[in-house]
Write a protein that holds these residues in place. Structure first.
Motif, short mmCIF file in Angstrom:
data_model
loop_
_atom_site.label_atom_id
_atom_site.label_comp_id
_atom_site.label_asym_id
_atom_site.label_seq_id
_atom_site.Cartn_x
_atom_site.Cartn_y
_atom_site.Cartn_z
N ALA A 527 0.81 -1.21 0.00
CA ALA A 527 0.00 0.00 0.00
C ALA A 527 0.85 1.26 0.00
CB ALA A 527 -0.93 0.00 1.21
N ASN A 549 -0.99 3.46 -5.56
CA ASN A 549 -1.41 2.89 -4.29
C ASN A 549 -1.64 4.02 -3.29
OD1 ASN A 549 -1.24 0.22 -5.37
ND2 ASN A 549 0.98 0.36 -5.19
N GLU A 550 -1.17 3.87 -2.03
CA GLU A 550 -1.30 4.96 -1.05
C GLU A 550 0.04 5.62 -0.78
OE1 GLU A 550 -3.40 1.87 -0.06
OE2 GLU A 550 -4.49 3.04 -1.55
N HIS A 552 1.18 8.37 -2.08
CA HIS A 552 1.07 9.83 -2.13
C HIS A 552 2.19 10.47 -2.98
CE1 HIS A 552 -1.98 9.36 0.91
NE2 HIS A 552 -1.11 8.83 1.75
N GLN A 600 -5.65 7.67 -9.83
CA GLN A 600 -4.88 6.72 -9.02
C GLN A 600 -3.82 6.00 -9.84
OE1 GLN A 600 -5.24 7.48 -5.65
NE2 GLN A 600 -5.12 5.25 -5.43
#
Length: 608
Positions: A527, A549-550, A552, A600
């Motif tokens: 993630a 994913n996460e 950023h 995303q």
């Protein structure tokens, strides 16, 4: 063969497809009633030698084969202290001295100083395969298993047995097209795929999740409308359409007008129908199970073998009996009746993916022992698919991981028998489920050894967020969706349609199976980090998919050290923006990619 035990009968060469030559060396034993023919195949542009053996019983009594090795080479790319080995689809590090088994479809050995090496590909099916890295760097042997699931095969007088095929591919890391990420995908897609390099993957929809056996006519008609709007090619009704496992009669409670109107509706939307069928697990209420209970597999205690299914407890028919002829005819008739483009062939045959005991102990079948039943049942699967292809050469046959007998398995034995493999049932029904990230893990770990588009990774559900993650993950493998398409808005359906039409156009123009390159944190997608993949032709055209994913992150460095020379146009398929021109050298050195803030995922389309 140069010794006194063998007589050379004949050696000849001939052309083979795709664009290759075959050498066959026919030998006769002076000490046993056997003829042995050894085959070597080589193909233009592929640094690979493929090999297999045919053994014929010339005697008047049966002969039993065991401990059968179809490739044995004293080969090493360097001294043992510089060697590195990878098993599990040639992707996971192992010690130099090890035994490869069911998941070690391909084993890689490289010189850690020079980057030179070879990949040994074992074509024995499922649990019957065994690959030995002999000693500490002394060579490799590809064979059938000898201990856990020991190979045994009786040959009647005059009968010939042809072994599985081995392939030894040579590579040099980072040396242009000699790199394994070019060598292996190009070879496997052109020489080992059933439909060959010209195959164009259809976008498949399947009803299994969330509807399972509750799929109905009304739901199906609504789903067909949505699937057609999304630009999908094959609409598949999974388990539930049939009255009983093992017969073609329709469940009229769920489909009161049969499947003719379903077929017509599917084709009216520009798609073709697909159906799920069980091969060996069938209802005891079927005529064939009642008429021929002797064809049911038996366990070690002589009891009929049953397996748990969504229908309940069903009999497991032995494919080393005449049942295989009945099964081939049944599936062939189904294909002809509904003009099927695709068949998902499922459930337990020889091994069970969930722990039930393998094989068959029955007397009177076409196997003389439990050990022989393992090979004979895999041969029975091949018999069924061969007969189906004879009458329906264009159909796509999907041999699922449950049918092949191991979670998430795909191997060269399966690709010799069928086109596709429903590789897994990834949970994707609720937020936080395994979802596309775990699907990509399955894909990345197998992508060196296995052609990407032969892997159907269920069960990504098209309406789950984010739909971008699911769409672009599907572009990495055999494109497959499940889910309740009715929950997608018209705008979302049109978005899918736009992107799928774009991919089909790219795929038609560009041979994307020639190179597959996992990117970012690909060995263990997580993630907090980005991952991705590049699917490229040898001309350098194709796509690069990047998943935030996460993490950023707003930008990443994409580096492909073996990118071909040339100048390329790069365009974002997500935003439609042209990102400029890049050279092969810039890709090799590393290119900074700005990730779109409102997506995303990023997809880069690369054209000459």
């Amino acid at each position: 063969s140069n010794g006194s035990a063998w007589e050379l009968i004949e050696a000849k060469t001939e052309k083979v497809t795709p664009s290759g030559r075959l050498l066959s060396i026919h030998l006769r034993s002076k000490t046993k009633p056997l003829d042995v023919t050894v085959f070597y195949a080589v193909y233009d542009s592929h640094p690979v030698v493929q090999k297999w053996i045919a053994i014929t019983n010339r005697g008047t009594a049966p002969v039993t084969l065991s401990h059968l090795c179809f490739e044995s080479l004293s080969i090493a790319p360097g001294p043992p202290d510089v060697l590195q080995t990878s098993g599990f689809y040639a992707s996971q590090p192992r010690e130099v001295f090890f035994t490869g088994r069911v998941d070690d479809t391909a084993v890689l050995e490289r010189n850690s100083l020079t980057g030179e090496g070879y990949i040994a590909m074992n074509g024995a099916p499922g649990y019957t395969k065994r690959t030995e890295l002999a000693g500490w760097g002394d060579g490799v042997q590809l064979m059938y298993d000898t201990d856990l699931f020991p190979f045994e095969r009786a040959l009647q007088p005059g009968e010939m047995f042809t072994t599985a095929k081995s392939s030894i591919a040579f590579f040099a890391d980072g040396k242009g097209f000699a790199d394994p990420r070019w060598v292996i995908p190009s070879y496997t897609s052109q020489a080992l795929m059933k439909k060959g390099a010209g195959y164009q993957p259809p976008w498949i929809y399947n009803t299994w999740e969330p509807f399972e056996r509750g799929i109905t006519r009304g739901i199906t008609m609504d789903l067909i409308s949505a699937a057609g709007r999304m630009g999908l090619d094959v609409f598949t009704i999974d388990d539930g359409w049939q009255a009983d496992y093992g017969e073609n009669a329709i469940n009229l409670k769920l489909f009161p007008n049969g499947l003719d109107e379903i077929q017509a509706a599917v084709e009216q939307k520009g798609m073709r129908l697909g159906l799920w069928v069980p091969l060996a697990a069938i209802s005891t209420k079927t005529a064939i199970a009642r008429q021929h209970p002797e064809w049911i597999c038996q366990d070690m205690h002589g009891k009929p073998k049953f397996t748990g299914t969504m229908e309940g407890s069903d009999a497991v028919m032995c494919l080393a009996t005449p049942y295989r002829e009945v099964a081939a005819k049944r599936i062939g008739e189904l294909i002809g009746r509904y003009r099927l483009a695709y068949v998902k062939v499922d459930l337990t045959t020889v091994f069970n993916a969930y722990g039930e005991s393998p094989g068959c102990y029955a007397q009177g079948h076409d196997h003389s022992s439990w050990a022989e039943s393992l090979e004979r049942i895999y041969e029975g699967i091949q018999y069924v698919t061969d007969h189906i292809y004879r009458d329906h050469p264009d159909v796509l046959l999907d041999l699922t991981f449950e049918l092949w007998g191991q979670k998430h398995i795909i191997d060269y034995g399966l690709l010799a028998a069928g086109d596709l493999d429903w590789l897994s049932n990834v949970d994707d029904g609720v937020p936080g489920a395994a979802g596309p990230r775990q699907a990509r893990t399955l894909l990345y770990l197998r992508s060196l050894a296995i052609p990407a588009e032969t892997m159907l990774i269920g069960n990504l559900q098209a309406e789950m967020a984010s739909i971008e993650d699911r769409l672009v993950t599907a572009m990495g493998a055999g494109p497959l969706f499940l889910g309740d398409l009715r929950k997608l808005t018209a705008e979302q359906q049109d978005w899918y349609g736009e992107k799928i039409r774009w991919f089909k156009s790219l795929r038609k123009d560009v041979p994307l199976l020639e190179g597959f390159f996992p990117l970012g944190n690909w060995q263990q997608p997580g993630a907090a980090t980005w991952d991705g993949f590049a699917r490229l032709s040898r001309q350098g055209e194709g796509l690069i998919a990047l998943f935030k994913n996460e993490s950023h992150l707003d930008k990443v460095i994409v580096k492909l050290p073996v990118y071909p020379d040339g100048t390329f146009h790069v365009r974002s398929a997500m935003t439609g923006r042209t990102l400029g021109r890049q050279t092969g050298e810039q890709f090799r050195q590393g290119m900074e990619v700005q990730l779109p803030s409102d997506h995303q995922v990023e997809i880069l389309e690369i054209r000459k």
